[in-house]
Design a protein around this motif. Structure first.
Motif, PDB file in Angstrom:
ATOM      1  N   ILE A 122       0.841  -1.207   0.000  1.00 49.85           N
ATOM      2  CA  ILE A 122       0.000   0.000   0.000  1.00 49.85           C
ATOM      3  C   ILE A 122       0.869   1.248   0.000  1.00 49.85           C
ATOM      4  CG2 ILE A 122      -1.758   1.275   1.293  1.00 49.85           C
ATOM      5  CD1 ILE A 122      -2.685  -1.475   2.395  1.00 49.85           C
ATOM      6  N   VAL A 123       1.860   1.275   0.881  1.00 46.24           N
ATOM      7  CA  VAL A 123       2.727   2.454   0.995  1.00 46.24           C
ATOM      8  C   VAL A 123       3.433   2.739  -0.320  1.00 46.24           C
ATOM      9  CG1 VAL A 123       4.814   3.349   2.107  1.00 46.24           C
ATOM     10  CG2 VAL A 123       3.054   2.215   3.484  1.00 46.24           C
ATOM     11  N   TRP A 124       3.890   1.657  -0.996  1.00 44.71           N
ATOM     12  CA  TRP A 124       4.681   1.841  -2.224  1.00 44.71           C
ATOM     13  C   TRP A 124       3.866   2.502  -3.326  1.00 44.71           C
ATOM     14  CZ3 TRP A 124       9.379   2.019  -1.150  1.00 44.71           C
ATOM     15  CH2 TRP A 124      10.388   1.905  -2.125  1.00 44.71           C
ATOM     16  N   ARG A 125       2.548   2.321  -3.298  1.00 49.23           N
ATOM     17  CA  ARG A 125       1.700   2.967  -4.323  1.00 49.23           C
ATOM     18  C   ARG A 125       1.708   4.482  -4.188  1.00 49.23           C
ATOM     19  NH1 ARG A 125      -2.200  -1.378  -3.426  1.00 49.23           N
ATOM     20  NH2 ARG A 125      -3.537   0.043  -2.238  1.00 49.23           N
TER      21      ARG A 125
ATOM     22  N   LEU B 142       1.274   9.015   4.785  1.00 47.27           N
ATOM     23  CA  LEU B 142       0.815   9.354   3.441  1.00 47.27           C
ATOM     24  C   LEU B 142      -0.172   8.326   2.919  1.00 47.27           C
ATOM     25  CD1 LEU B 142       1.255  11.407   1.101  1.00 47.27           C
ATOM     26  CD2 LEU B 142       3.028   9.864   0.244  1.00 47.27           C
ATOM     27  N   ALA B 143       0.060   7.061   3.296  1.00 48.17           N
ATOM     28  CA  ALA B 143      -0.811   5.979   2.839  1.00 48.17           C
ATOM     29  C   ALA B 143      -2.063   5.816   3.693  1.00 48.17           C
ATOM     30  CB  ALA B 143      -0.031   4.664   2.815  1.00 48.17           C
TER      31      ALA B 143
ATOM     32  N   PHE C 188      13.773   5.459   9.343  1.00 48.17           N
ATOM     33  CA  PHE C 188      12.506   5.351  10.058  1.00 48.17           C
ATOM     34  C   PHE C 188      11.662   6.621   9.909  1.00 48.17           C
ATOM     35  CE2 PHE C 188      14.355   1.735  12.524  1.00 48.17           C
ATOM     36  CZ  PHE C 188      13.356   0.830  12.221  1.00 48.17           C
ATOM     37  N   ASP C 189      12.309   7.774   9.802  1.00 42.31           N
ATOM     38  CA  ASP C 189      11.554   9.010   9.542  1.00 42.31           C
ATOM     39  C   ASP C 189      10.831   8.912   8.201  1.00 42.31           C
ATOM     40  OD1 ASP C 189      12.341  10.196  11.912  1.00 42.31           O
ATOM     41  OD2 ASP C 189      14.003  11.316  11.006  1.00 42.31           O
ATOM     42  N   VAL C 190      11.541   8.427   7.191  1.00 44.20           N
ATOM     43  CA  VAL C 190      10.951   8.265   5.857  1.00 44.20           C
ATOM     44  C   VAL C 190       9.835   7.222   5.892  1.00 44.20           C
ATOM     45  CG1 VAL C 190      11.413   7.427   3.512  1.00 44.20           C
ATOM     46  CG2 VAL C 190      12.984   9.038   4.603  1.00 44.20           C
ATOM     47  N   ALA C 191      10.072   6.117   6.590  1.00 46.51           N
ATOM     48  CA  ALA C 191       9.059   5.058   6.687  1.00 46.51           C
ATOM     49  C   ALA C 191       7.804   5.560   7.387  1.00 46.51           C
ATOM     50  CB  ALA C 191       9.640   3.863   7.430  1.00 46.51           C
ATOM     51  N   SER C 192       7.976   6.353   8.438  1.00 47.35           N
ATOM     52  CA  SER C 192       6.827   6.890   9.167  1.00 47.35           C
ATOM     53  C   SER C 192       6.022   7.833   8.297  1.00 47.35           C
ATOM     54  CB  SER C 192       7.317   7.616  10.431  1.00 47.35           C
ATOM     55  OG  SER C 192       6.219   8.074  11.196  1.00 47.35           O
ATOM     56  N   ARG C 193       6.704   8.674   7.528  1.00 49.29           N
ATOM     57  CA  ARG C 193       5.998   9.592   6.612  1.00 49.29           C
ATOM     58  C   ARG C 193       5.249   8.792   5.558  1.00 49.29           C
ATOM     59  NH1 ARG C 193      10.876  12.595   6.708  1.00 49.29           N
ATOM     60  NH2 ARG C 193      11.361  11.977   4.569  1.00 49.29           N
ATOM     61  N   GLY C 194       5.856   7.704   5.090  1.00 48.18           N
ATOM     62  CA  GLY C 194       5.195   6.875   4.097  1.00 48.18           C
ATOM     63  C   GLY C 194       3.903   6.260   4.624  1.00 48.18           C
ATOM     64  N   LEU C 195       3.920   5.796   5.854  1.00 48.96           N
ATOM     65  CA  LEU C 195       2.722   5.230   6.452  1.00 48.96           C
ATOM     66  C   LEU C 195       1.617   6.267   6.592  1.00 48.96           C
ATOM     67  CD1 LEU C 195       4.206   2.921   9.252  1.00 48.96           C
ATOM     68  CD2 LEU C 195       3.017   2.170   7.188  1.00 48.96           C
TER      69      LEU C 195
END
Length: 239
Positions: free
Chosen positions: A185-188, A235-236, A226-233
């Motif tokens: 989901i995040v990758w979309r 955003l999704a 982890f900052d980038v991963a958290s923003r990705g979550l």
């Protein structure tokens, strides 16, 4: 059967519960280790003076908890410590909305910031090469989310294994298993090449810092990851 309560709020201890406790006591008293054989069900039936059904349910419950290893036609053994039970529990908690992906990511962050420092200090040459290779595999598979996710999970588990602490790979394996549900989901939402490349570059930076035995740089790169991963979550739509 007399039902016993330890307190007003405690659940009653069943015969199966007692049998499970007795089997565990036997393992510990006898000093059994992972892979060692247990006595037969008949032994525990006789010693505990309970029915075959009670002992069988106790064995099955301990097997589900990965304390015992059972297979058809073979004697029961003490199970090897792994992530099976923890993964199942976390997956259930996530799917029933008792936990959310951000909470799991927070737990990963707390654990992996220590892991990455230890990995940088304790890793072998082979482990350093494996991490660099996995980072390359992620980059090559950045447009194939399932393949990329498997390399991503393998990267974090390999990092945990390099700490020489057997608990860390189990915890990381359990915590990263949910990425199979969330990454797709995040990758979309990471539609640009720049956004996807940022994720790959951070994994490469972590691997390079570990290979250079630089725990400070490894921790810094992981914090950014982890900052980038958290923003990705977020955003999704995961919060």
């Amino acid at each position: 059967m007399t039902v016993k309560y330890d307190s007003e709020d405690a659940a009653p201890e069943t015969m199966v519960d007692k049998a499970m406790r007795s089997i565990l006591d036997h393992i510990h008293r006898q000093g059994l280790m992972a892979g060692d054989l247990l006595p037969s069900e008949a032994h525990f039936i006789e010693v505990l003076e309970v029915s075959r059904t009670v002992v069988r349910e106790a064995f099955k419950s301990l097997a589900a908890m990965r304390v015992l290893e059972m297979s058809a036609g073979r004697r029961t053994r003490v199970a090897v410590f792994d992530d099976t039970a923890i993964t199942l529990t976390l997956s259930h908690a996530l799917r029933t909305e008792q936990l959310n992906p951000q909470q799991l990511l927070d737990a990963r962050r707390a654990i992996e910031l220590r892991i990455v420092e230890l990995a940088a200090v304790r890793r072998s040459e082979a482990e350093a090469r494996e991490l660099l290779d996995l980072a390359d595999r992620m980059r090559l598979a950045r447009d194939e989310v399932e393949e990329m996710t498997e390399s991503d999970i393998a990267f974090h588990i390999a990092m945990a294994q390099a700490t020489r602490n057997p608990l860390f790979p189990v915890l990381v394996s359990a915590l990263t298993a949910t990425m199979r549900d969330t990454n797709a989901i995040v990758w979309r939402y990471r539609t640009s090449e720049t956004a996807r490349e940022e994720v790959m570059a951070l994994h490469a930076a972590i691997a390079e810092a570990i290979a250079a035995r630089d725990p400070g740089a490894a921790r810094s790169a992981l914090e950014k990851h982890f900052d980038v991963a958290s923003r990705g979550l977020l955003l999704a739509g995961f919060n």
